[in-house]
Design a protein around this motif. Sequence first.
Motif, PDB file in Angstrom:
ATOM      1  N   ILE A 104      47.767  48.227  45.089  1.00  0.00           N
ATOM      2  CA  ILE A 104      48.456  49.438  45.511  1.00  0.00           C
ATOM      3  C   ILE A 104      48.027  50.642  44.688  1.00  0.00           C
ATOM      4  CG2 ILE A 104      50.468  48.217  46.414  1.00  0.00           C
ATOM      5  CD1 ILE A 104      51.930  48.836  43.836  1.00  0.00           C
ATOM      6  N   VAL A 105      48.149  51.824  45.304  1.00  0.00           N
ATOM      7  CA  VAL A 105      47.801  53.071  44.625  1.00  0.00           C
ATOM      8  C   VAL A 105      48.689  53.258  43.400  1.00  0.00           C
ATOM      9  CG1 VAL A 105      47.661  55.577  44.877  1.00  0.00           C
ATOM     10  CG2 VAL A 105      47.042  54.087  46.794  1.00  0.00           C
ATOM     11  N   ASN A 106      48.147  53.898  42.371  1.00  0.00           N
ATOM     12  CA  ASN A 106      48.837  54.150  41.099  1.00  0.00           C
ATOM     13  C   ASN A 106      49.088  52.873  40.307  1.00  0.00           C
ATOM     14  OD1 ASN A 106      48.949  56.918  41.600  1.00  0.00           O
ATOM     15  ND2 ASN A 106      50.883  56.717  42.722  1.00  0.00           N
ATOM     16  N   SER A 107      48.404  51.795  40.650  1.00  0.00           N
ATOM     17  CA  SER A 107      48.482  50.543  39.892  1.00  0.00           C
ATOM     18  C   SER A 107      47.142  50.338  39.193  1.00  0.00           C
ATOM     19  CB  SER A 107      48.753  49.368  40.827  1.00  0.00           C
ATOM     20  OG  SER A 107      48.378  48.140  40.218  1.00  0.00           O
ATOM     21  N   PRO A 108      47.143  49.712  37.985  1.00  0.00           N
ATOM     22  CA  PRO A 108      45.874  49.397  37.333  1.00  0.00           C
ATOM     23  C   PRO A 108      44.983  48.498  38.187  1.00  0.00           C
ATOM     24  CG  PRO A 108      47.682  49.165  35.779  1.00  0.00           C
ATOM     25  CD  PRO A 108      48.296  49.359  37.134  1.00  0.00           C
ATOM     26  N   MET A 109      45.570  47.849  39.213  1.00  0.00           N
ATOM     27  CA  MET A 109      44.814  46.951  40.079  1.00  0.00           C
ATOM     28  C   MET A 109      44.189  47.672  41.270  1.00  0.00           C
ATOM     29  SD  MET A 109      45.322  43.863  38.769  1.00  0.00           S
ATOM     30  CE  MET A 109      45.067  42.703  40.093  1.00  0.00           C
ATOM     31  N   HIS A 110      44.480  48.964  41.431  1.00  0.00           N
ATOM     32  CA  HIS A 110      43.994  49.683  42.609  1.00  0.00           C
ATOM     33  C   HIS A 110      42.468  49.658  42.661  1.00  0.00           C
ATOM     34  CE1 HIS A 110      43.791  52.445  45.893  1.00  0.00           C
ATOM     35  NE2 HIS A 110      43.153  53.367  45.173  1.00  0.00           N
ATOM     36  N   GLY A 111      41.949  49.164  43.765  1.00  0.00           N
ATOM     37  CA  GLY A 111      40.502  49.111  43.956  1.00  0.00           C
ATOM     38  C   GLY A 111      39.821  47.923  43.317  1.00  0.00           C
ATOM     39  N   ALA A 112      40.592  47.030  42.675  1.00  0.00           N
ATOM     40  CA  ALA A 112      39.970  45.907  41.965  1.00  0.00           C
ATOM     41  C   ALA A 112      39.330  44.906  42.922  1.00  0.00           C
ATOM     42  CB  ALA A 112      41.013  45.193  41.100  1.00  0.00           C
ATOM     43  N   LYS A 113      40.051  44.565  44.008  1.00  0.00           N
ATOM     44  CA  LYS A 113      39.537  43.646  45.034  1.00  0.00           C
ATOM     45  C   LYS A 113      38.970  42.372  44.424  1.00  0.00           C
ATOM     46  CE  LYS A 113      38.513  47.354  48.315  1.00  0.00           C
ATOM     47  NZ  LYS A 113      37.477  48.040  49.139  1.00  0.00           N
ATOM     48  N   ILE A 114      39.799  41.718  43.613  1.00  0.00           N
ATOM     49  CA  ILE A 114      39.360  40.502  42.922  1.00  0.00           C
ATOM     50  C   ILE A 114      39.380  39.317  43.875  1.00  0.00           C
ATOM     51  CG2 ILE A 114      39.906  38.892  41.056  1.00  0.00           C
ATOM     52  CD1 ILE A 114      41.211  41.220  39.580  1.00  0.00           C
ATOM     53  N   ARG A 115      38.305  38.555  43.884  1.00  0.00           N
ATOM     54  CA  ARG A 115      38.293  37.305  44.635  1.00  0.00           C
ATOM     55  C   ARG A 115      38.726  36.194  43.688  1.00  0.00           C
ATOM     56  NH1 ARG A 115      32.696  35.211  46.259  1.00  0.00           N
ATOM     57  NH2 ARG A 115      32.486  37.375  46.938  1.00  0.00           N
ATOM     58  N   VAL A 116      39.750  35.451  44.080  1.00  0.00           N
ATOM     59  CA  VAL A 116      40.284  34.371  43.255  1.00  0.00           C
ATOM     60  C   VAL A 116      39.988  33.048  43.943  1.00  0.00           C
ATOM     61  CG1 VAL A 116      42.309  33.452  42.086  1.00  0.00           C
ATOM     62  CG2 VAL A 116      42.126  35.909  42.496  1.00  0.00           C
ATOM     63  N   CYS A 117      39.422  32.108  43.199  1.00  0.00           N
ATOM     64  CA  CYS A 117      39.031  30.824  43.785  1.00  0.00           C
ATOM     65  C   CYS A 117      39.584  29.662  42.966  1.00  0.00           C
ATOM     66  CB  CYS A 117      37.507  30.700  43.846  1.00  0.00           C
ATOM     67  SG  CYS A 117      36.709  31.948  44.865  1.00  0.00           S
ATOM     68  N   SER A 118      39.916  28.596  43.665  1.00  0.00           N
ATOM     69  CA  SER A 118      40.324  27.361  43.020  1.00  0.00           C
ATOM     70  C   SER A 118      39.817  26.209  43.875  1.00  0.00           C
ATOM     71  CB  SER A 118      41.844  27.308  42.879  1.00  0.00           C
ATOM     72  OG  SER A 118      42.248  26.201  42.101  1.00  0.00           O
ATOM     73  N   GLY A 119      39.903  24.993  43.380  1.00  0.00           N
ATOM     74  CA  GLY A 119      39.400  23.863  44.147  1.00  0.00           C
ATOM     75  C   GLY A 119      39.408  22.585  43.348  1.00  0.00           C
ATOM     76  N   ASN A 120      38.709  21.596  43.868  1.00  0.00           N
ATOM     77  CA  ASN A 120      38.671  20.290  43.204  1.00  0.00           C
ATOM     78  C   ASN A 120      37.545  20.240  42.179  1.00  0.00           C
ATOM     79  OD1 ASN A 120      36.702  20.435  45.193  1.00  0.00           O
ATOM     80  ND2 ASN A 120      36.748  18.233  45.627  1.00  0.00           N
ATOM     81  N   PHE A 121      37.643  21.125  41.173  1.00  0.00           N
ATOM     82  CA  PHE A 121      36.580  21.262  40.172  1.00  0.00           C
ATOM     83  C   PHE A 121      36.762  20.327  38.975  1.00  0.00           C
ATOM     84  CE2 PHE A 121      37.003  25.839  41.721  1.00  0.00           C
ATOM     85  CZ  PHE A 121      36.090  25.640  42.747  1.00  0.00           C
ATOM     86  N   VAL A 122      37.949  19.709  38.880  1.00  0.00           N
ATOM     87  CA  VAL A 122      38.244  18.864  37.720  1.00  0.00           C
ATOM     88  C   VAL A 122      38.385  17.417  38.175  1.00  0.00           C
ATOM     89  CG1 VAL A 122      39.803  18.441  35.777  1.00  0.00           C
ATOM     90  CG2 VAL A 122      39.431  20.788  36.596  1.00  0.00           C
ATOM     91  N   MET A 123      37.469  16.575  37.735  1.00  0.00           N
ATOM     92  CA  MET A 123      37.578  15.139  38.006  1.00  0.00           C
ATOM     93  C   MET A 123      38.299  14.497  36.828  1.00  0.00           C
ATOM     94  SD  MET A 123      36.239  15.120  40.911  1.00  0.00           S
ATOM     95  CE  MET A 123      36.211  13.355  41.254  1.00  0.00           C
ATOM     96  N   ALA A 124      39.199  13.565  37.133  1.00  0.00           N
ATOM     97  CA  ALA A 124      40.043  12.997  36.084  1.00  0.00           C
ATOM     98  C   ALA A 124      40.098  11.478  36.191  1.00  0.00           C
ATOM     99  CB  ALA A 124      41.448  13.584  36.181  1.00  0.00           C
ATOM    100  N   ARG A 125      40.625  10.894  35.164  1.00  0.00           N
ATOM    101  CA  ARG A 125      40.863   9.451  35.132  1.00  0.00           C
ATOM    102  C   ARG A 125      42.240   9.222  34.533  1.00  0.00           C
ATOM    103  NH1 ARG A 125      40.799   7.499  30.077  1.00  0.00           N
ATOM    104  NH2 ARG A 125      39.647   8.616  28.443  1.00  0.00           N
ATOM    105  N   PRO A 126      42.843   8.077  34.801  1.00  0.00           N
ATOM    106  CA  PRO A 126      44.158   7.817  34.200  1.00  0.00           C
ATOM    107  C   PRO A 126      44.046   7.594  32.696  1.00  0.00           C
ATOM    108  CG  PRO A 126      43.373   5.891  35.379  1.00  0.00           C
ATOM    109  CD  PRO A 126      42.407   6.988  35.692  1.00  0.00           C
ATOM    110  N   VAL A 127      45.046   8.072  31.963  1.00  0.00           N
ATOM    111  CA  VAL A 127      45.112   7.760  30.537  1.00  0.00           C
ATOM    112  C   VAL A 127      45.239   6.254  30.358  1.00  0.00           C
ATOM    113  CG1 VAL A 127      46.515   7.992  28.451  1.00  0.00           C
ATOM    114  CG2 VAL A 127      46.037  10.003  29.859  1.00  0.00           C
TER     115      VAL A 127
END
Length: 436
Positions: A113-136
Motif C-alpha cells: 500500500i501507498v505510504n508503506s515501506p513495502m510500497h513497490g516492493a513486489k516481493i515474490r515469496v516461495c516455499s516448498g518441499n525443500f527439506v528432506m527429513a528422517r525420524p529421530v
Amino acid sequence: MSDKEWVSWFRQSSPYINAHRKKTVVLTLCGEALDDENLINIVHDIALLNSLGVRLVVAFGARPQIDSRLAEAGIKSDFHLGLRVTHEAMLEHILEVSGRLRAKLEAKLSTGIVNSPMHGAKIRVCSGNFVMARPVGVLEGTDLCHTGKVRRIDSEAITSLLDSGAVVLLPSLGYSVTGDAFNLSYEDVASTAAAALKAEKLILLTDKSGIEDGSGCLIRELTIADGRELLAASEQLDSLARAQLKAACEACANGVKRSHIISYKSNGAILEELFTRDGGGTMVSSDDYEQVRPAEIGDLNGIMELIEPLEEQGVLVRRSRELIETEIGYFTVDERDGAIIGCAALYPFPEDQAGELSCFAVRADYRRHGRGDTILEAVEKRARSLGFSRLFVLTTQTEHWFIERGFEKSSKDELPGHKQSNYNLQRNSKVFVKYL
C-alpha cells in the motif's frame, strides 16, 4: 537521529550494502517473534534487504503456536530430552499451524500500500518441499514418532529461486521419501540450510539482546570453540538460547562465515547487525573477525586515518605518508571487519638489542576495550622474536598507561645512540622502558 546524522550513517553503510549484495543470508523467526508487535518492522527490513540484493531465506518456528493449538484440541504434549514427542494425532494440528503461519508471513510480505515501506516492493515469496527429513527414532527407550531431523536440503531448488530474486520460506517441517511429514527444530532447518547454501551469514532472532553471561551481560563475540565450551559448561542458558547458540556454532563449523544472535524485539536490529561494524547482538565466528597482524601496503590509508588526528593534537610525531609507506614493514595493525582500528610500529635498534614502540594509536571508539593491550602484546612478541631484550617508548601524554603495563621511567641518556642524537628537545618526551 538528526538529518545529518542519518545521511552520515547511510553513507558509512555503503561498504556493507556492497558487501552483502548477492550474498545469501539465512534468517530465523521463532514462534514468539511471529506474535511480537515488532514483526511488522522485521518484515519491512526483510523487504529492504531484498531490494538491496540480499538473497534471503527465512526459516520460522511455531513452538508457542503448536502448544496453544494442541491445548485447544485437548492433546497433552510430552517431551523427552528436550524434544516434543510428535504422535500421529498431533501431526494434523502441527501442519495446520505451520500452514497458517506461512500464510501470515506471505501476506505481510505481499503488502504494497501507498505510504508503506513495502510500497513497490513486489516481493515474490516461495516455499516448498525443500527439506528432506528422517525420524529421530527411539532415544533412550522413547519413540519420538514424527519428530525428525534434517536429512538433506534441496539447495539447487532454493538457489534457483534466490537467483530469481525470491524470498524463500522454510517452515519447521520436513518430508521423507516414504511420504511422511516430520516436525523439525527450526534451528536445525536454518543451520543446515545455511551450510548447504554456503550462506554468508545465519541470523537468529531471540527474545534477548543476544547470548548473555551469568551476570546478564551481553557476550558480543564468540568463536566456535568458545560457544561449544559455553554450551558444555553453562547452566544459565535457557532452552531457546541453548538451541540458537548450538545452531550458530554448527553453521559456522560447516562453512558459514558468521552467525549472529540478535533480538526480535529491537526495531532495526537486523539492519544494525548487517550494516554497522559492531552490530548489536552476539556474533559467532569461524574465522578471525578481528586479528592483529603485520601491516601491509594496503593498510596505509587506515593507518593514516588513525594517526593524523593524534598528530594534530601533538600526541604523535608527524610522519609523512611517504615515510610510513617506506616503513610499513615495522607496523602491526589491529584489523576488525576490514577496517584498521589500531596500529603500532616497532623500530629496531639491533646493536642495542632494543626496539622502539612508536606510532601507537587506537581508534577513539575502541579505546578502553583492551585493544591497546592486544597490540602491545603482539609488538612485545615480535620484539622477543627479533632477540631484543628491551622495549622503549617516548611519550608526552600517556605515561600512566605504559607504567600500568610494566614500563619504567628512564632518561634520554639510556636511549640507543642514534635515537639520542635525534631526540627532539622541543617535544621533551618522557622515556619509558620495559625489559622483555
